[in-house]
Design an enzyme around this catalytic site. Structure first.
Site, PDB file in Angstrom:
ATOM      1  N   PHE A  43      18.139  77.400  78.602  1.00  0.00           N
ATOM      2  CA  PHE A  43      16.740  76.966  78.663  1.00  0.00           C
ATOM      3  C   PHE A  43      16.085  76.967  77.272  1.00  0.00           C
ATOM      4  O   PHE A  43      15.723  75.915  76.736  1.00  0.00           O
ATOM      5  CB  PHE A  43      15.998  77.887  79.649  1.00  0.00           C
ATOM      6  CG  PHE A  43      14.515  77.919  79.500  1.00  0.00           C
ATOM      7  CD1 PHE A  43      13.765  76.748  79.425  1.00  0.00           C
ATOM      8  CD2 PHE A  43      13.835  79.143  79.452  1.00  0.00           C
ATOM      9  CE1 PHE A  43      12.379  76.785  79.294  1.00  0.00           C
ATOM     10  CE2 PHE A  43      12.466  79.190  79.324  1.00  0.00           C
ATOM     11  CZ  PHE A  43      11.731  78.020  79.240  1.00  0.00           C
ATOM     12  N   ILE A  44      15.952  78.146  76.674  1.00  0.00           N
ATOM     13  CA  ILE A  44      15.275  78.196  75.373  1.00  0.00           C
ATOM     14  C   ILE A  44      16.143  77.511  74.322  1.00  0.00           C
ATOM     15  O   ILE A  44      15.649  76.776  73.465  1.00  0.00           O
ATOM     16  CB  ILE A  44      14.957  79.653  74.962  1.00  0.00           C
ATOM     17  CG1 ILE A  44      14.069  80.316  76.029  1.00  0.00           C
ATOM     18  CG2 ILE A  44      14.254  79.684  73.606  1.00  0.00           C
ATOM     19  CD1 ILE A  44      13.833  81.809  75.805  1.00  0.00           C
ATOM     20  N   GLU A  75      23.398  86.591  79.179  1.00  0.00           N
ATOM     21  CA  GLU A  75      23.063  86.569  80.600  1.00  0.00           C
ATOM     22  C   GLU A  75      21.594  86.970  80.644  1.00  0.00           C
ATOM     23  O   GLU A  75      21.198  87.962  80.018  1.00  0.00           O
ATOM     24  CB  GLU A  75      23.928  87.562  81.381  1.00  0.00           C
ATOM     25  CG  GLU A  75      25.380  87.147  81.509  1.00  0.00           C
ATOM     26  CD  GLU A  75      25.568  85.905  82.379  1.00  0.00           C
ATOM     27  OE1 GLU A  75      24.672  85.586  83.185  1.00  0.00           O
ATOM     28  OE2 GLU A  75      26.606  85.232  82.225  1.00  0.00           O
ATOM     29  N   SER A  76      20.768  86.204  81.389  1.00  0.00           N
ATOM     30  CA  SER A  76      19.320  86.375  81.200  1.00  0.00           C
ATOM     31  C   SER A  76      18.517  86.671  82.464  1.00  0.00           C
ATOM     32  O   SER A  76      17.305  86.841  82.376  1.00  0.00           O
ATOM     33  CB  SER A  76      18.755  85.099  80.562  1.00  0.00           C
ATOM     34  OG  SER A  76      18.755  84.031  81.515  1.00  0.00           O
ATOM     35  N   THR A 130      13.867  90.201  73.899  1.00  0.00           N
ATOM     36  CA  THR A 130      12.853  90.184  74.950  1.00  0.00           C
ATOM     37  C   THR A 130      11.917  91.389  74.873  1.00  0.00           C
ATOM     38  O   THR A 130      12.303  92.454  74.367  1.00  0.00           O
ATOM     39  CB  THR A 130      13.566  90.172  76.325  1.00  0.00           C
ATOM     40  OG1 THR A 130      12.599  90.347  77.361  1.00  0.00           O
ATOM     41  CG2 THR A 130      14.593  91.302  76.443  1.00  0.00           C
ATOM     42  N   ASP A 131      10.727  91.215  75.434  1.00  0.00           N
ATOM     43  CA  ASP A 131       9.777  92.335  75.532  1.00  0.00           C
ATOM     44  C   ASP A 131      10.275  93.421  76.484  1.00  0.00           C
ATOM     45  O   ASP A 131       9.797  94.553  76.452  1.00  0.00           O
ATOM     46  CB  ASP A 131       8.398  91.831  75.979  1.00  0.00           C
ATOM     47  CG  ASP A 131       8.392  91.029  77.270  1.00  0.00           C
ATOM     48  OD1 ASP A 131       9.454  90.891  77.916  1.00  0.00           O
ATOM     49  OD2 ASP A 131       7.317  90.520  77.640  1.00  0.00           O
ATOM     50  N   TYR A 141      19.701  94.366  82.672  1.00  0.00           N
ATOM     51  CA  TYR A 141      19.471  93.267  81.719  1.00  0.00           C
ATOM     52  C   TYR A 141      18.772  93.794  80.470  1.00  0.00           C
ATOM     53  O   TYR A 141      19.239  93.585  79.345  1.00  0.00           O
ATOM     54  CB  TYR A 141      18.641  92.146  82.370  1.00  0.00           C
ATOM     55  CG  TYR A 141      18.040  91.192  81.363  1.00  0.00           C
ATOM     56  CD1 TYR A 141      18.847  90.324  80.628  1.00  0.00           C
ATOM     57  CD2 TYR A 141      16.664  91.182  81.114  1.00  0.00           C
ATOM     58  CE1 TYR A 141      18.301  89.469  79.672  1.00  0.00           C
ATOM     59  CE2 TYR A 141      16.110  90.327  80.179  1.00  0.00           C
ATOM     60  CZ  TYR A 141      16.924  89.467  79.458  1.00  0.00           C
ATOM     61  OH  TYR A 141      16.381  88.629  78.512  1.00  0.00           O
ATOM     62  N   ALA A 174      18.457  96.810  79.370  1.00  0.00           N
ATOM     63  CA  ALA A 174      19.267  97.787  78.626  1.00  0.00           C
ATOM     64  C   ALA A 174      20.314  97.071  77.783  1.00  0.00           C
ATOM     65  O   ALA A 174      20.593  97.459  76.643  1.00  0.00           O
ATOM     66  CB  ALA A 174      19.929  98.757  79.595  1.00  0.00           C
ATOM     67  N   LYS A 177      20.053  94.023  76.554  1.00  0.00           N
ATOM     68  CA  LYS A 177      19.365  93.376  75.423  1.00  0.00           C
ATOM     69  C   LYS A 177      18.967  94.427  74.382  1.00  0.00           C
ATOM     70  O   LYS A 177      19.055  94.176  73.174  1.00  0.00           O
ATOM     71  CB  LYS A 177      18.132  92.607  75.906  1.00  0.00           C
ATOM     72  CG  LYS A 177      18.425  91.369  76.716  1.00  0.00           C
ATOM     73  CD  LYS A 177      19.179  90.295  75.935  1.00  0.00           C
ATOM     74  CE  LYS A 177      18.340  89.648  74.856  1.00  0.00           C
ATOM     75  NZ  LYS A 177      19.075  88.500  74.236  1.00  0.00           N
ATOM     76  N   ILE A 237       8.649  80.534  87.567  1.00  0.00           N
ATOM     77  CA  ILE A 237       7.871  79.283  87.499  1.00  0.00           C
ATOM     78  C   ILE A 237       8.680  78.065  87.965  1.00  0.00           C
ATOM     79  O   ILE A 237       8.238  77.333  88.858  1.00  0.00           O
ATOM     80  CB  ILE A 237       7.230  79.114  86.098  1.00  0.00           C
ATOM     81  CG1 ILE A 237       6.077  80.136  85.986  1.00  0.00           C
ATOM     82  CG2 ILE A 237       6.759  77.679  85.854  1.00  0.00           C
ATOM     83  CD1 ILE A 237       5.297  80.098  84.690  1.00  0.00           C
TER      84      ILE A 237
END
Ligand code: NAD
Ligand code: TDX
Length: 330
Positions: free
Chosen positions: A11-12, A82-83, A123-124, A150, A152, A154, A191
């Site tokens: 995506f990004i 993996e997101s 990521t935040d 996820y 952890a 990142k 979304i």
């Protein structure tokens, strides 16, 4: 400049490759992507055959393939991961394999090849969860406190990037952004899932009480931030990326319903996610003050653009819907 983008079919990543090719037409871009379920080569179809574009169907976990891909690169933009949190809860090990081990393999290839600049997209979620009534926001000095597999994984990747900078002098930057939305997002995330369910006449599943808060950013604003940080950020530094759109999931869904001309009866209240982080909120002053970045797209404008894009690209997303979602939606 020769730029390598890992996860460029995601995506990004695909938005970033389009953004980069438009903003820096003199650069050549190599996409490295394993094409997992989330990697869609068709998202980059318009670039195929272009002289300054190359696609490599390889994994970041493959050391030889990474050595070859980053040889002679001026900049590596690392997005492959993996997101999706719900998948991580069901099957955490691929997240450790790709996000932690894969990042280490890639960093090692970059170190050996003397890559002059490496940017890691994170990521935040690595900072944990804020209470709804907490007046604070995450900043670059907030201690890491990830709560799920996820986040952890990142967090592990962020630590590895810092280690390769401190130990080997690799010129790294890290960005931690809030929740992105926009075209080409896999319809498993809130979304695009809501938009595509509604386009097929179905309902939007909302977890728990719907009051969890996310800090939303339109994907092209994030791409502009990555560009700014990767080229002009301080080596070794982290930058938080936020467009300051803190919204509850219920509010996000209400706005999608309004733009889709549907009522609240189209909300399907479902069981909460395990370990569901309550709130993310980011302070992006460092990025704004040091590097002069500001977001250009409001949440509502971004949402309209996103709904328009999904309305016009059913052939991209319809084959990706889970079978259960398709049958429910009919
Ligand atoms: P995505 O799931 O849409 O795309 C991930 C891409 O990585 C896919 O193309 C996939 O094929 C590829 N990939 C997965 N494993 C790979 C491997 N072993 N080798 C090579 N490629 C592999 O994810 P996204 O939402 O585009 O996120 C991109 C990056 O940004 C991730 O690192 C994610 O953690 C981070 N991020 C995402 C968000 C968000 O809201 N989506 C927010 C902050 C940070
Ligand atoms: O069907 C849903 N219903 C629902 O209420 C889905 C899929 C999600 N939700 C909720 C869970 C979250 O509170 O909506 C919020 C957003 O969920 P996701 O889109 O799954 O994103 P999130 O878990 O917040 O993580 C995202 O942002 C940070 C990305 O997936 C990560 O890759 C990124 O790092």
């Amino acid at each position: 400049m020769r730029v390598v983008v890992t996860g460029g079919a995601g995506f990004i990543g695909s938005n970033l490759v389009h953004y980069w090719s438009a903003q820096h037409p003199e650069d050549s871009v190599t996409v490295v992507d394993a094409l997992t379920y989330a990697g869609r080569k068709e998202s980059l179809a318009d670039l195929e055959g272009k002289p300054r574009y190359e696609f490599r169907h390889v994994s970041i976990n493959d050391a030889a393939a990474m050595a070859s891909a980053v040889r002679g690169a001026d900049l590596v933009l690392h997005l492959a991961a993996e997101s999706h949190n719900d998948r991580a809860i069901g099957a955490p090990l691929p997240f450790v394999e790709t996000n932690v081990l894969g990042t280490a393999v890639l960093l090692e290839a970059c170190r050996r090849a003397d890559v002059p600049r490496f940017h890691h997209v994170s990521t935040d979620e690595v900072y944990g969860s804020l209470a709804l009534d907490d007046p604070g926001r995450f900043s670059e000095s907030t201690p890491y406190a990830p709560r799920g597999p996820y986040s952890a994984s990142k967090a592990g990747s962020d630590h590895l990037v810092r280690a390769w900078h401190e130990t080997y002098g690799l010129a790294t930057t890290v960005s931690n952004s809030g929740n992105n939305f926009g075209p080409f997002q896999f319809p498993e995330k809130l979304i695009p899932l809501a938009i595509t369910r509604l386009l097929h006449g179905g309902k939007v599943p909302l977890y728990g009480d719907g009051r969890n808060v996310r800090d939303w950013i339109y994907v092209l604003d994030h791409c502009a931030a990555i560009d700014r940080i990767a080229r002009t950020g301080r080596p070794g530094a982290t930058y938080l990326v936020s467009a300051e759109n803190e919204l509850s999931n219920l509010e996000v869904v209400r706005r999608i319903l309004r733009l889709s001309h549907r009522g609240e009866d189209a909300i399907d209240w479902v069981a909460d996610r395990q370990g569901h982080d309550r709130r993310y909120a980011l302070d992006s002053r460092r990025l704004r003050e040091e590097l002069g970045w500001t977001p250009a797209v409001s949440f509502d404008d971004g949402l309209r653009r996103t709904i328009d894009w999904y309305s016009g690209h059913e052939s991209w997303w319809a084959p990706l819907l889970a079978p259960v979602a398709r049958s429910e939606a009919r």
